[in-house]
Design an enzyme around this catalytic site. Structure first.
Site: not given
Ligand code: NOJ
Length: 753
Positions: A286
């Site tokens: 993430d």
């Molecule tokens: C953080 C989020 O937890 C995730 O779901 C998302 O895809 C990413 N950021 C990228 O934006």
């Protein structure tokens, strides 16, 4: 086209694995590491040197770490083409990028938030919405979405419940798998049997692996503590389904699970996901999560973080830069084996080959205008919005507003509240490419449909003025609820009540209205106890998207049957959560004649149970009949129930089958959803709804993921929601040794998802 001799991997006739091996073999260590680096919002001019060096292999177009609620400039085919041209023409090996974006519930055509799509209980609808999202996003050059989110969300204080399929693992597995198929184009485009995707397919990403929905206290990013069996039976289940459905990528989650950050969880990533479950695609971290290993206190610095994450099985570092900064050195110093880098690179390159990017990385800039927000896409969004409307209460049949023949419209309607005129707020969290001006407000849809009616509207800004108008109306539609900023990532709440002031305003409206219909538009299951007796009808609508106004009004007028069902239990008060139908029995069950629960200040049960939702016609259930009272080792039993529409309107009944094991080697839930059938019933129609029950349907997993078919007595219940319906008992003959499948073994029956 034949491949040039110095780039044999461009030969399209070669199998994917061979092309990957040829390309990887041509790469320097730095070029290989580059494939594992994901940057945000690169620019072909500003990042010319990095592109020429092949210093990153994928990119995300996003506004920042909380992109879910922050709009950005978006992406367009020309911009992506310029980037791809720079990557292909300036670098030594000419490897294109994969451009990723959070395409969560639609692209230009915004569908209901996943929680709203889940209210349809309709996998075909979810698949169709994801297909359209892919068609639209690929027209802007995007080829990878970070969706679907598969976290089972049982604590609605957690804002990301909006992005979930609700509280139930079976539903999450089925709808999640359907979303994967839709994004990737399993139905009409690809994967096409040869492992490659069509040009209008998005690589999907099953996220957030795994257990993120259990963030303590509903506080986003907080620690998670969960036992291995609950992890297997509830939280891993949708991920297994996604892997079975061919999901191209997986994202590891932010949190620590039993003290180990998921970004460094070798046991669950490398051993279980890639080993036991056989997942062959890339795992992406993430956002900045590799770097966050330092803050979790398990790495001194980003160098150690890079080593931990790669070893654990994270192939792509989203935006930290830890891999780009340190992996080559870690390999040279012998701290990280080069084979691990090679394996990760192979996964990324295979994705690029499968997406067809090596063959043609460019997007026709004219395509967006042809495919964005077409009439057909809007029609699907309208159907999806109507399917997201869950009718919870309809005293004295105040709804629908129109008679079956379309007559009987009230003379005067007043539409009030913040969602009366809302446009972009109908979208919900994670709407990066929707445009507010495209959205249909509820009040506009009321005016459009009730052409002969005097319709007055206010946006709730002057509650006193709203009361004056409400007093004059035959019907008041109060459109209240949560602003999207209150749900989604990093948006937890301690109170599940309506936002401040709204209940007071509804109370005031109830005092002056002839008939009051309350429509709650929301990003989460709210605690609605204070609305139990307020007004004459109550509907819950998870943020419904660009056609939200039409969808809501289609249902309120009765043009479309009320068919939404709750994908999450609705509590009376916040203090009841977590609250879910599939809880375990206690050793001291409640005495039916005794107190209504354990709390000194409240009853235990939900205000509305999982699966609940009213239609406009009473549906009568017959007895549940089994083709046999015994399920043999390899056998199947048909469970049949007769449903009849006893009303004067067409209806859609969502027949739900639940199972309960009377005895197993471990305690099993009091209610497990094992099947859903949606049936359309015209007035007077009777239909026999049939479920096929096999061992896979009744199995559970042990602590390491083995499937256990223990046998014994089960109670099956078919009904309109959890805790209701007609039941029958089934004796199940155990499979040999009580176990037939190894972890990751592909189930023989879709019900095993
Ligand atoms: C953080 C989020 O937890 C995730 O779901 C998302 O895809 C990413 N950021 C990228 O934006």
């Amino acid at each position: 086209m034949t491949a040039p001799a110095h780039r044999p991997w461009l030969d399209r006739t070669l199998p994917v694995a061979e092309r990957v091996a040829l390309l990887r073999a041509a790469m320097t260590l730095e070029e290989k590491v580059g494939q594992l680096v994901q940057v945000a919002n690169p620019d072909p001019v500003r990042d010319a040197d990095a592109l020429a060096a092949g210093a990153f292999g994928t990119c995300i177009v996003a506004s920042g770490e909380h992109a879910g609620n922050v709009r950005d400039a978006g992406t367009q085919a020309e911009a992506v083409n310029a980037l791809q041209r720079a990557a292909v023409e300036s670098s030594r090996l000419g490897v294109p990028l994969v451009v990723a974006r959070d395409v969560i519930h639609g692209h230009r055509t915004v569908f209901p938030i996943p929680l709203g799509q889940a209210a349809s209980f309709d996998a075909d609808l979810v698949r169709a919405c994801a297909r359209v999202a892919a068609r639209e996003a690929t027209a802007d050059g995007v080829r990878w979405t970070f969706a679907p989110m598969l976290d089972v969300a049982q604590d609605p204080r957690w804002g990301r419940v909006a992005e979930s399929w609700g509280e139930d693992a079976w539903l999450g597995a089925h709808l999640g798998a359907a979303a994967v198929e839709g994004f990737q184009g399993a139905d009409d485009a690809g994967p096409r049997g040869d492992g490659t995707f069509a040009a209008d397919a998005l690589a999907a990403c099953a996220k957030h692996y795994v257990g993120y929905g259990l963030a303590q206290g509903g506080r986003d990013y907080a620690e998670v503590d969960v036992g291995p069996r609950t992890l297997q039976n509830r939280h891993l289940r949708p991920f297994r389904a996604a892997v079975d459905a061919g999901v191209a990528t997986v994202m590891s989650a932010f949190h620590t699970l039993d003290t180990v950050p998921m970004t460094a969880h070798e046991g669950l990533l490398r051993a279980h996901l890639k080993g036991d479950l056989g997942f062959a695609g890339p795992v992406v971290s993430d956002w900045d999560a590799v770097g966050e290993l330092v803050r979790h206190g398990v790495a001194h610095d980003t160098r150690e973080a890079a080593s931990l994450a790669l070893r654990a099985g994270v192939d792509v570092d989203m935006v930290t830069g830890a891999y780009g900064g340190h992996l080559a050195d870690l390999v040279r110093s012998g701290e990280v084996p080069e084979e691990l880098v090679d394996d990760a690179v192979g996964r990324v390159l295979a994705l690029k080959v499968r997406l067809g990017l090596l063959d043609d990385p460019f997007t026709d800039p004219a395509r967006a205008a042809r495919v964005h927000l077409t009439t057909e896409h809007r029609a699907l969004a309208r159907r999806a919005a109507a399917s997201a409307v869950v009718l919870l209460r309809d005293d004295d049949g105040v709804l629908p507003l129109l008679a079956p023949d379309g007559t009987g419209a009230p003379a005067r309607v007043h539409v009030t509240g913040p969602f009366a005129t809302a446009r972009a707020e109908l979208f919900g969290t994670w709407t990066l490419d929707g445009r507010g001006e495209d959205a249909v407000p509820i009040a506009d849809a009321v005016r459009e449909r009730l052409a002969g009616t005097e319709v007055t509207v206010d946006d709730g800004r002057w509650p006193d003025a709203a009361l004056v108008a409400a007093r004059e109306a035959d019907v008041v539609l109060a459109c209240v609820g949560e602003h999207p900023m209150r749900s989604g990532e990093a948006n937890s709440v301690t109170s599940l009540e309506l936002p401040p002031g709204q209940v007071e305003q509804l109370e005031a409206l109830a005092r002056v209205s002839r008939r009051l219909v309350v429509v709650v538009v929301t990003g989460r299951p709210l605690a609605l106890g204070r609305l139990a007796h307020l007004g004459d009808a109550l509907a819950l609508v998870p943020h419904p998207g660009v056609e939200g106004g039409h969808g809501v009004v289609d249902v309120l007028t009765g043009d479309v049957p009320a068919s939404g069902r709750l994908p999450s239990s609705i509590p009376w008060v916040t203090g009841q959560v977590p609250l879910h139908h599939d809880h375990l029995p206690t050793g001291r069950p409640l005495d039916p004649g005794g107190p209504v629960g354990r709390y000194r200040d409240h009853q235990d049960g939900p205000m509305y149970p999982f699966g609940f939702g009213l239609g406009y016609a009473p549906v009568e259930y017959g007895a549940l009949e089994l083709s046999s009272s015994r399920l043999e080792r390899e056998g199947r039993v048909a469970a049949r129930v007769r449903v009849a529409n006893r009303g004067d309107r067409p209806t859609v009944e969502t027949v739900q089958l639940y199972a309960r094991a009377r005895r197993a080697s471990v305690s099993r839930p009091v209610s497990e959803l094992v099947g859903v059938r949606r049936v359309e019933l015209a007035p007077g129609d009777e239909r026999v709804v049939s479920f096929e029950v096999d061992h896979g349907l009744l199995a559970h997993r042990d602590a390491v993921g083995h499937t256990c078919h223990e046998g014994g007595r089960f109670v099956l219940t078919a009904g309109p929601h959890a805790g209701a319906g007609s039941s029958a008992e089934l004796d199940v003959v155990p499979a040999p040794h009580g176990r037939t499948a190894e972890p990751g073994e592909v189930p023989t029956h879709s019900s095993d998802r």
